[in-house]
Design an enzyme around this catalytic site. Structure first.
Site, PDB file in Angstrom:
ATOM      1  CB  SER A  47      -0.915   0.028   1.230  1.00 32.17           C
ATOM      2  OG  SER A  47      -0.200   0.429   2.388  1.00 32.17           O
ATOM      3  CG  ASP A  48       1.229   5.820  -1.511  1.00 31.11           C
ATOM      4  OD1 ASP A  48       2.248   6.000  -0.805  1.00 31.11           O
ATOM      5  OD2 ASP A  48       0.974   6.516  -2.505  1.00 31.11           O
ATOM      6  CD1 TRP A  49       5.341   5.102   4.479  1.00 32.01           C
ATOM      7  CD2 TRP A  49       4.939   3.985   2.587  1.00 32.01           C
ATOM      8  NE1 TRP A  49       6.384   4.209   4.283  1.00 32.01           N
ATOM      9  CE2 TRP A  49       6.162   3.507   3.128  1.00 32.01           C
ATOM     10  CE3 TRP A  49       4.486   3.399   1.412  1.00 32.01           C
ATOM     11  CZ2 TRP A  49       6.926   2.512   2.541  1.00 32.01           C
ATOM     12  CZ3 TRP A  49       5.251   2.407   0.800  1.00 32.01           C
ATOM     13  CH2 TRP A  49       6.451   1.967   1.367  1.00 32.01           C
ATOM     14  N   GLY A  66      -2.302   4.187   3.107  1.00 30.63           N
ATOM     15  CA  GLY A  66      -3.331   3.919   2.117  1.00 30.63           C
ATOM     16  C   GLY A  66      -4.119   2.647   2.333  1.00 30.63           C
TER      17      GLY A  66
END
Length: 753
Positions: A263-265, A267
């Site tokens: 995941s994006d940080w 996200g």
């Protein structure tokens, strides 16, 4: 491998054969070679050990299996430098051994239109990542540039899926050939920073497949990407980290992806949604993929086999990428001359000559003895600033420094800043220049303007440095408009009153409104944020040591309101709540502040323009632009002639081969980027007016002619049929157009499908 695929420039690369008759495994299948061993490892692991691998250990790592001797996975931000070492809250650790090459940013790389340079770029970045002990670089960033004001336009490549795909494959293969895993981001449709953590992109399947997913598909299937980062935003109702359609049906199912997703940080939004929606690793924290996931398995809500599959995909990458022990990392200089040369090569080939009336460029130093260099962007650095990953670069050659280094004492250079640095929403952070901040629309500073006018009045040539900076174009915000900031239009008008011999150099990541500049300048150069050697590359172009050869990777509209999202009113600038859901969750997960409301209504972004993104819109609507997609002048002139196809009729499995001659009619060696577009004059299916399908960068000596062949697989002429939920090929006439930009296509021929 690089030599085998050199100069390939098709929308979907043709699979490479090594010369033997045995069938070759696909790039993704190569990740499965250790599956038997991995199955044995998983059988030895406890549920707690498995789940420990599914979330962050530190802000830039995730857990291995210590008991079984399997090392952690270490991540580093890209996409244009290996980020310095950081701790919690993204705070720098202030090491002395973590400086890394600052490469030109994404839009600059895209302006090279070169597979070879994108490969070299990824390979150099991957090499540096290995020296730092990193396993995964968070890049390439490869979303379509839908909005001219997009805050991450400088990171991304292009408005066109064909160009995006070639660059993404080159970057990915180059990085992974260096031994570092590429992480494709941001999957998918992350085309705005406004409300990026909550916006719900509403899009039909056809434009999603043909425009926004094409580069991701190529980087997975042909580039062999080992890691994919789901985007913050929603797509058709589901967050990227839990979007079953994107992550499972398309990515793993149709494309055969065998690697891991991270995941994006900040996200990740749920336990069950992410677990069933295709996410492998939560960054950061363990509030979803931690105790809650263990509880879900033990309560019978989630089969442990789902966890096993996630671990298997992570271990595939772990075994494919050599683990670098901590005592072996950071033991040599990270940024070395070879990588710095790559940065120069990309910068030199990216610079776009937009205008050159009266052939004022290149600068003739025998006639030009006094140059006024006007504008703060001549001395401003671009490696860092704003929000998001920057570069801790060992040095950065600014435009003014590059000119002085190349010219020496032959020409007198007088510098005047003319305007102050703009820091905007980041005014509390450290500026990248010593000048104080000013607002975007503030009137020119009287003293600075007077100094600039005095310098211009007495000069043989004025070099006016316009554009933006990292505080105007930044992750986390979209620009309000594309006007030149801090009264630059007023300044150039005043300069032109005392000296009309003006060359404007635009230093920016994305397009700017250059209508005033175009009227007041004899020549205009788009110089980008061009890395640590950008100043030298620019000087070499301005002085004629090399011919400019960059081509625009996106359209420069006459005005922002002409672009499709604005013309159709489907981009809303209104920020939800008190700062969007992402900002609140970011503070919660990363910084440890506040709580956030997960139930905030998501603003909708309706992609009602469909396929008509970028030049497709302007061509189809017959709207004028300032500078078209693919535009870029040279110090040479090129003649195109003798186009022909290898056949007149083609079927589904064929490859269309188009040959033509290009002659350099100039007096110096120069590169040309030849471009092939297709048009469907009698189609019954709706299409844009024309679409890029192939291109190639070629080097031509003065007076020389080359016969060029461009290939287009017929399969790349298919469309996504939403009725049958599959790719279909429409029979009929295809008009092939070849030339030097989307607006200058002197050669045409027709073939039948």
């Amino acid at each position: 491998m690089k030599q085998i695929i050199k100069n390939v420039a098709l929308l979907m690369l043709i699979p490479i054969m090594t010369g033997c008759n045995a069938p070759q495994s696909s790039p993704q299948e190569k990740l499965t070679v250790n599956d038997e061993k991995i199955t044995e490892i998983i059988a030895q692991m406890t549920l707690e050990e498995k789940v420990e691998m599914l979330h962050s250990k530190t802000i830039m790592s995730s857990e291995g299996v210590p008991r079984l001797g399997i090392q952690d996975i270490k991540y580093a931000d890209g996409p244009f430098a290996v980020r310095e070492e950081i701790g919690e809250g993204f705070q720098p650790l202030n090491w002395t051994t973590d400086s890394a090459t600052y490469y030109p940013t994404g839009s600059a790389l895209a302006a090279t239109w070169s597979y070879d340079l994108s490969y070299d770029y990824g390979n150099a970045l991957g090499t540096e990542a290995r020296r730092r002990g990193k396993d995964i670089i968070l890049g390439p960033a490869m979303n379509i540039q839908r909005l001219p004001i997009g805050g991450r336009t400088y990171e991304y490549f292009s408005e066109d899926p064909a160009l995006n795909a070639i660059l993404a494959v080159g970057y990915t293969k180059g990085m992974q050939d260096a031994g570092t895993a590429a992480c494709l981001k941001h999957y998918a449709l992350n085309n705005q920073e406004t409300n990026r953590g909550s916006v719900d992109v509403i899009i039909a399947e056809r434009p999603m497949r043909e425009i926004y997913l094409k580069a991701f598909e190529a980087a997975v299937k042909e580039g062999g990407a080992m890691c994919v980062m789901p985007a913050y935003n929603k797509v058709n109702g589901y967050y990227g980290s839990e979007n079953n359609h994107l992550n499972n049906v398309i990515l793993r199912g149709e494309w055969g992806f065998k690697g891991m997703t991270v995941s994006d940080w900040g996200g990740t939004h749920s336990t069950m949604g992410a677990a069933l929606g295709g996410l492998n690793v939560q960054m950061t924290g363990d509030n979803y993929f931690g105790p809650a996931l263990i509880d879900s398995v033990r309560a019978g809500k989630l089969n442990e086999s789902v966890v096993d599959d996630k671990v298997r995909e992570i271990l595939r990458l772990r075994f494919a990428i050599e683990a670098i022990p901590n005592d072996k990392a950071n033991t040599v200089k990270i940024s070395q001359k070879e990588q710095q040369q790559v940065a120069y090569n990309v910068a030199a080939k990216s610079i776009v000559l937009l205008k050159n009336e009266k052939e004022v460029l290149p600068i003739d130093t025998k006639k030009t003895k006094k140059i006024a260099v006007i504008g703060l962007n001549a001395t401003a650095t671009t490696a860092s600033g704003g929000m998001g990953a920057g570069a801790k670069t060992p040095y950065e050659i600014t435009p003014l420094q590059g000119l002085k280094n190349r010219i020496g004492n032959d020409v007198e250079i007088q510098y005047a800043p003319a305007y102050k640095n703009y820091m905007g929403m980041f005014a509390g952070s450290k500026a990248n220049t010593p000048e104080i901040a000013q607002t975007l629309d503030e009137a020119p500073d009287a003293k600075l303007l007077a100094e600039a006018i005095a310098a211009a009045r007495n000069a043989d040539l004025v070099l006016f440095f316009a554009g933006t900076n990292k505080f105007i174009e930044s992750e986390g915000i979209d620009r309000e408009n594309i006007l030149l900031p801090v009264s630059q239009d007023i300044i150039i008008a005043k300069l032109a009153e005392v000296n009309p011999n003006i060359v404007t150099v635009v230093v920016s990541g994305g397009p700017c409104d250059l209508r005033v500049v175009e009227k007041k300048s004899n020549a205009i150069v788009q110089a980008w944020w061009n890395g640590l050697e950008g100043g030298h590359a620019l000087a070499d172009v301005l002085l004629g040591n090399i011919s400019p050869s960059g081509k625009l990777p996106f359209t420069f509209p006459l005005k922002l309101e002409d672009s499709p999202a604005y013309a159709l009113g489907n981009f809303s600038k209104e920020v939800v709540s008190d700062g969007d859901v992402f900002a609140a969750q970011f503070r919660h997960d990363i910084v440890g502040e506040t709580e956030y409301d997960e139930n905030v209504n998501s603003p909708k972004a309706h992609y009602s323009e469909g396929l008509l993104v970028g030049y497709r819109w302007f061509d189809t609507k017959n709207m004028p632009v300032l500078y078209p997609f693919g535009h870029g002048l040279s110090y040479a002139s090129f003649d195109y002639a003798n186009i022909q196809s290898d056949k007149s009729k083609y079927v589904a499995d064929d490859v269309i081969k188009i040959t033509f001659d290009v002659t350099n009619k100039g007096s110096m060696e120069a590169d040309e980027v030849v471009q092939l577009y297709v048009r469907r004059p009698d189609a019954t299916v709706e299409w844009p007016h024309k679409e890029l399908k192939a291109f190639k960068r070629v080097t031509l000596g003065a007076g020389s002619t080359q016969t060029i062949t461009l290939e287009v697989p017929v399969s790349e002429l298919r469309y996504w049929d939403e009725a049958t939920n599959g790719w279909q090929l429409e029979s009929g006439t295809i008009e092939v157009l070849v030339g030097t930009s989307s607006a200058k296509l002197p050669l045409t021929t027709k073939v039948n499908i």
